[in-house]
Design a protein around this motif. Sequence first.
Motif, PDB file in Angstrom:
ATOM      1  N   ALA A  28       1.765 -20.946 -10.298  1.00  0.00           N
ATOM      2  CA  ALA A  28       2.375 -22.104 -10.961  1.00  0.00           C
ATOM      3  C   ALA A  28       2.223 -23.359 -10.105  1.00  0.00           C
ATOM      4  O   ALA A  28       3.133 -24.182 -10.001  1.00  0.00           O
ATOM      5  CB  ALA A  28       3.847 -21.832 -11.256  1.00  0.00           C
ATOM      6  N   GLY A  29       1.058 -23.509  -9.477  1.00  0.00           N
ATOM      7  CA  GLY A  29       0.782 -24.696  -8.690  1.00  0.00           C
ATOM      8  C   GLY A  29       1.404 -24.703  -7.316  1.00  0.00           C
ATOM      9  O   GLY A  29       1.246 -25.675  -6.572  1.00  0.00           O
ATOM     10  N   ARG A  30       2.104 -23.643  -6.934  1.00  0.00           N
ATOM     11  CA  ARG A  30       2.753 -23.581  -5.634  1.00  0.00           C
ATOM     12  C   ARG A  30       2.296 -22.326  -4.893  1.00  0.00           C
ATOM     13  O   ARG A  30       2.002 -21.301  -5.509  1.00  0.00           O
ATOM     14  CB  ARG A  30       4.271 -23.555  -5.792  1.00  0.00           C
ATOM     15  N   GLU A  31       2.252 -22.424  -3.570  1.00  0.00           N
ATOM     16  CA  GLU A  31       1.880 -21.262  -2.775  1.00  0.00           C
ATOM     17  C   GLU A  31       3.059 -20.304  -2.671  1.00  0.00           C
ATOM     18  O   GLU A  31       4.154 -20.699  -2.275  1.00  0.00           O
ATOM     19  CB  GLU A  31       1.428 -21.679  -1.379  1.00  0.00           C
ATOM     20  N   ALA A  32       2.822 -19.067  -3.065  1.00  0.00           N
ATOM     21  CA  ALA A  32       3.867 -18.045  -3.036  1.00  0.00           C
ATOM     22  C   ALA A  32       3.557 -17.042  -1.934  1.00  0.00           C
ATOM     23  O   ALA A  32       2.407 -16.650  -1.729  1.00  0.00           O
ATOM     24  CB  ALA A  32       3.952 -17.337  -4.382  1.00  0.00           C
ATOM     25  N   THR A  33       4.588 -16.626  -1.215  1.00  0.00           N
ATOM     26  CA  THR A  33       4.471 -15.609  -0.179  1.00  0.00           C
ATOM     27  C   THR A  33       5.104 -14.322  -0.674  1.00  0.00           C
ATOM     28  O   THR A  33       6.227 -14.331  -1.177  1.00  0.00           O
ATOM     29  CB  THR A  33       5.158 -16.069   1.118  1.00  0.00           C
ATOM     30  N   VAL A  34       4.372 -13.210  -0.542  1.00  0.00           N
ATOM     31  CA  VAL A  34       4.819 -11.917  -1.054  1.00  0.00           C
ATOM     32  C   VAL A  34       4.883 -10.925   0.101  1.00  0.00           C
ATOM     33  O   VAL A  34       3.897 -10.735   0.820  1.00  0.00           O
ATOM     34  CB  VAL A  34       3.871 -11.395  -2.154  1.00  0.00           C
ATOM     35  N   ASP A  35       6.029 -10.295   0.279  1.00  0.00           N
ATOM     36  CA  ASP A  35       6.205  -9.294   1.324  1.00  0.00           C
ATOM     37  C   ASP A  35       5.762  -7.922   0.838  1.00  0.00           C
ATOM     38  O   ASP A  35       5.670  -7.677  -0.374  1.00  0.00           O
ATOM     39  CB  ASP A  35       7.672  -9.246   1.752  1.00  0.00           C
ATOM     40  N   GLU A  46       1.917   1.695  11.295  1.00  0.00           N
ATOM     41  CA  GLU A  46       2.701   1.473  10.089  1.00  0.00           C
ATOM     42  C   GLU A  46       1.751   1.386   8.903  1.00  0.00           C
ATOM     43  O   GLU A  46       0.579   1.021   9.049  1.00  0.00           O
ATOM     44  CB  GLU A  46       3.518   0.171  10.182  1.00  0.00           C
ATOM     45  N   ALA A  47       2.271   1.734   7.733  1.00  0.00           N
ATOM     46  CA  ALA A  47       1.501   1.636   6.486  1.00  0.00           C
ATOM     47  C   ALA A  47       2.317   0.846   5.474  1.00  0.00           C
ATOM     48  O   ALA A  47       3.530   1.054   5.345  1.00  0.00           O
ATOM     49  CB  ALA A  47       1.177   3.029   5.946  1.00  0.00           C
ATOM     50  N   PHE A  48       1.649  -0.066   4.758  1.00  0.00           N
ATOM     51  CA  PHE A  48       2.323  -0.935   3.804  1.00  0.00           C
ATOM     52  C   PHE A  48       1.564  -0.934   2.484  1.00  0.00           C
ATOM     53  O   PHE A  48       0.339  -0.747   2.445  1.00  0.00           O
ATOM     54  CB  PHE A  48       2.393  -2.369   4.343  1.00  0.00           C
ATOM     55  N   GLU A  49       2.327  -1.154   1.398  1.00  0.00           N
ATOM     56  CA  GLU A  49       1.728  -1.218   0.075  1.00  0.00           C
ATOM     57  C   GLU A  49       2.081  -2.552  -0.583  1.00  0.00           C
ATOM     58  O   GLU A  49       3.236  -2.996  -0.532  1.00  0.00           O
ATOM     59  CB  GLU A  49       2.216  -0.079  -0.839  1.00  0.00           C
ATOM     60  N   PHE A  50       1.086  -3.173  -1.204  1.00  0.00           N
ATOM     61  CA  PHE A  50       1.291  -4.367  -2.017  1.00  0.00           C
ATOM     62  C   PHE A  50       0.849  -4.041  -3.448  1.00  0.00           C
ATOM     63  O   PHE A  50      -0.351  -4.041  -3.741  1.00  0.00           O
ATOM     64  CB  PHE A  50       0.465  -5.542  -1.493  1.00  0.00           C
ATOM     65  N   LEU A  64       3.441  -9.526   8.284  1.00  0.00           N
ATOM     66  CA  LEU A  64       2.415  -9.259   7.281  1.00  0.00           C
ATOM     67  C   LEU A  64       2.889  -9.744   5.918  1.00  0.00           C
ATOM     68  O   LEU A  64       4.023  -9.477   5.518  1.00  0.00           O
ATOM     69  CB  LEU A  64       2.119  -7.752   7.228  1.00  0.00           C
ATOM     70  N   HIS A  65       2.031 -10.454   5.189  1.00  0.00           N
ATOM     71  CA  HIS A  65       2.377 -10.877   3.833  1.00  0.00           C
ATOM     72  C   HIS A  65       1.120 -11.231   3.056  1.00  0.00           C
ATOM     73  O   HIS A  65       0.023 -11.379   3.621  1.00  0.00           O
ATOM     74  CB  HIS A  65       3.333 -12.080   3.860  1.00  0.00           C
ATOM     75  N   LEU A  66       1.278 -11.353   1.742  1.00  0.00           N
ATOM     76  CA  LEU A  66       0.243 -11.904   0.868  1.00  0.00           C
ATOM     77  C   LEU A  66       0.604 -13.345   0.550  1.00  0.00           C
ATOM     78  O   LEU A  66       1.788 -13.712   0.506  1.00  0.00           O
ATOM     79  CB  LEU A  66       0.138 -11.118  -0.438  1.00  0.00           C
ATOM     80  N   SER A  67      -0.415 -14.140   0.292  1.00  0.00           N
ATOM     81  CA  SER A  67      -0.190 -15.531  -0.081  1.00  0.00           C
ATOM     82  C   SER A  67      -1.133 -15.891  -1.217  1.00  0.00           C
ATOM     83  O   SER A  67      -2.336 -15.600  -1.148  1.00  0.00           O
ATOM     84  CB  SER A  67      -0.437 -16.447   1.125  1.00  0.00           C
ATOM     85  N   HIS A  68      -0.587 -16.485  -2.285  1.00  0.00           N
ATOM     86  CA  HIS A  68      -1.453 -16.947  -3.368  1.00  0.00           C
ATOM     87  C   HIS A  68      -0.772 -18.089  -4.107  1.00  0.00           C
ATOM     88  O   HIS A  68       0.432 -18.326  -3.970  1.00  0.00           O
ATOM     89  CB  HIS A  68      -1.802 -15.804  -4.326  1.00  0.00           C
ATOM     90  N   ILE A  69      -1.566 -18.802  -4.876  1.00  0.00           N
ATOM     91  CA  ILE A  69      -1.074 -19.951  -5.621  1.00  0.00           C
ATOM     92  C   ILE A  69      -0.540 -19.469  -6.965  1.00  0.00           C
ATOM     93  O   ILE A  69      -1.260 -18.837  -7.747  1.00  0.00           O
ATOM     94  CB  ILE A  69      -2.170 -21.000  -5.836  1.00  0.00           C
ATOM     95  N   GLY A  89       5.655  -4.292  -0.582  1.00  0.00           N
ATOM     96  CA  GLY A  89       6.519  -3.640  -1.557  1.00  0.00           C
ATOM     97  C   GLY A  89       6.830  -4.482  -2.771  1.00  0.00           C
ATOM     98  O   GLY A  89       7.244  -3.949  -3.801  1.00  0.00           O
ATOM     99  N   GLN A  90       6.646  -5.796  -2.683  1.00  0.00           N
ATOM    100  CA  GLN A  90       6.917  -6.675  -3.811  1.00  0.00           C
ATOM    101  C   GLN A  90       5.693  -6.758  -4.726  1.00  0.00           C
ATOM    102  O   GLN A  90       4.557  -6.790  -4.254  1.00  0.00           O
ATOM    103  CB  GLN A  90       7.301  -8.077  -3.338  1.00  0.00           C
ATOM    104  N   LEU A  91       5.936  -6.804  -6.014  1.00  0.00           N
ATOM    105  CA  LEU A  91       4.854  -6.885  -6.995  1.00  0.00           C
ATOM    106  C   LEU A  91       4.231  -8.277  -6.986  1.00  0.00           C
ATOM    107  O   LEU A  91       4.937  -9.291  -6.979  1.00  0.00           O
ATOM    108  CB  LEU A  91       5.375  -6.565  -8.390  1.00  0.00           C
ATOM    109  N   THR A  92       2.917  -8.320  -6.972  1.00  0.00           N
ATOM    110  CA  THR A  92       2.173  -9.569  -7.100  1.00  0.00           C
ATOM    111  C   THR A  92       1.466  -9.571  -8.445  1.00  0.00           C
ATOM    112  O   THR A  92       0.813  -8.587  -8.807  1.00  0.00           O
ATOM    113  CB  THR A  92       1.119  -9.704  -5.984  1.00  0.00           C
TER     114      THR A  92
END
Length: 655
Positions: free
Chosen positions: A502-509, A640-644, A495-500, A511-514
């Motif tokens: 600074a012009g690059r695709e970033a993957t966020v696990d 399981e429960a997760f927070e972003f 499970l992860h978040l993905s967003h653009i 618990g990590q701040l987006t």
Amino acid sequence: MDPQDTIGFKRFAILVGINAYSEKPLKACVRDVKRIRAYLDELSPHVDTTMMVAGGSDVDVEPSDPTGYSVNWPTVKNVLAALDRVNSMSKAGDFVYVHFSGHGTRKAPEDEFSNQSTGDLALVLCDDEKRSAVKYLNGWQLAQSLKGMVDKKVVVTLVLDCCFSATVYRKDDPEVRFLQYDPNIGLDDSTEYQGHAGSEDDTSRHASMLPNWIMNPDGYAILSACGPHEEAREPRFDGENCGALSYFLLKALSSGNVAATHRDIYAYIRAHFKKSNIPQSPVLYGNRLQAFFAPPMSDNISEIVPVVEKRGDLQLQAGIAHGVVKGDQFLLSPLGSIDLGSESQPGSTIAHVTNTEAFVSSLELLGPAPISVKTGWVARHLTRHSLRKFPVYLDKKIPEQEEWGELLRKRSLATATDHPFSFNIVLNGDSDCEILDEQGRPIPNTPTIALNDRKAINHVCDTVGHLARFKAIETLSNHTMPSSLRNPFRQSFKLHLSHISAGREATVDPGQLTEVQDGEWIRLVLLNIGQECLYTYVYNMSSDWQVENILRAGYETIPPSDPDAKFGGKFEKRVKFTVPLEEKEKGYMQCHDVLKVFITSRPTSFDLLELPKLGETPKRVSTSFDEGRGNGNYGSDGWEAFEFPVRIYIPALLP
């Protein structure tokens, strides 16, 4: 619904039942709709009913003139014509009920609006020219036919007693209401596909299993016999084969009231499925708080949970994963109760939780109980022991502290005499009351309340209770599942978040701040790398203290990857984040949200977690889903429960 809107309302029903399939004919579909027709014919005011059926003997009879088919023959053109007729006759405040009993099918996703996880739904109807042949009605065509009614505020209910299960691709069971999709069979081409009619900004226009569903979820409800991976069957009831959904729906309507909400009826149905050990999980989509076939009996919108009775034992269909704690108390009421918010309601009783499991809890009635609780009753939370983890400190300047303590205890809150505490109620001046956090900072987006009377004190206590529930949901996680079971389940997905950025695709696990700009989209990505179905539930916990189901279909099924069927294995959901307009008007340049994601090994309902914005009543929108049988290797209780955490900001304007 405004009572003014329902004066002189009309009721329409379209009932479709097909046994007469040359391949895998069914037994009970015609019986299903005839029984429902008999029930509707007894209602007052009159129900304008159109019934289209094809019995087992009809398939062998070919008319001499194919163009002379009866309008009651269940073809795609006749069904669409019936929908058009009802649309032309209905007006705002009227009620429309559409019921289909027959085979469903599904095809691999074909375009960007298809459901990539589960494939696209179609109903298997009769051919217009040859009775022994079939023709498909695409889900998006059905949606477009209903859209006109929804747009003019007709209350629409669609019941689908069919299935479209991937598992039956490899089975040949005559009692399963599914036919494998045949690309050589014609699709109706009388309606041009218009794509997704909803705004791209609307993250709520998503219904798993139902492809391209384009209607406003406030305006309709869809009750399906099972999830997209399951089988709708024809078990025997009272000595006859029946569609399980149709049977229990009619039982619910007959024992309750057509003015009961979809939420109440659905709770009754799922409880009876559970008690009968039927391996299906009925699913409710859309507006669960509109009434089935009449103006709602009550505006009460408290969240409820169904109860199952087996040999005198009572089982609540919610457990540890939902925040239920041993000792919690619930008000138990029968289907169709007028006021679920009243603790002294006649015919109701109170029970407390004696044991909790992942998705269910054991209940015991408090005191002598002359009332016999039955399967299909519903439960409403009265006390929540989980909130005691967030004690409240009262400023010494506040008068009548014993009264305050009693009011807080009624809301399941504990008081603290010193640190640690979660909330601090303080006085500013002589009467202005403010709520601070554990570090003495003002809690954003909470009001300053003048303590003029007892009503104001209750307002403060309600506000703290809301904040405590929000915090309990935010911190909810699985600490009870043994590692021997939890680890294999946790390793079955990514499970992860993905967003653009600074012009690059970033993957966020998790618990990590987006950090995202106001109006920016991000993608939630879940990969099923195991061998069993997974179920995901997505909630946005916003800066205005709302907990909202942003799927609006309750859960998404993610089957294991199936290369042959060309779907499964991956779920993606685009979510748009914005700074609320009210905060922009106050000059705020940023806010903080939390994306809360639950993943389970079997379908359940997390409706108990939903909260409105602080100070508002819940909207009449949401969905509920059943606790189906576990089919994984995780003790059937994997979750399981997760927070972003997400910071949304408005870029500073350059000079």
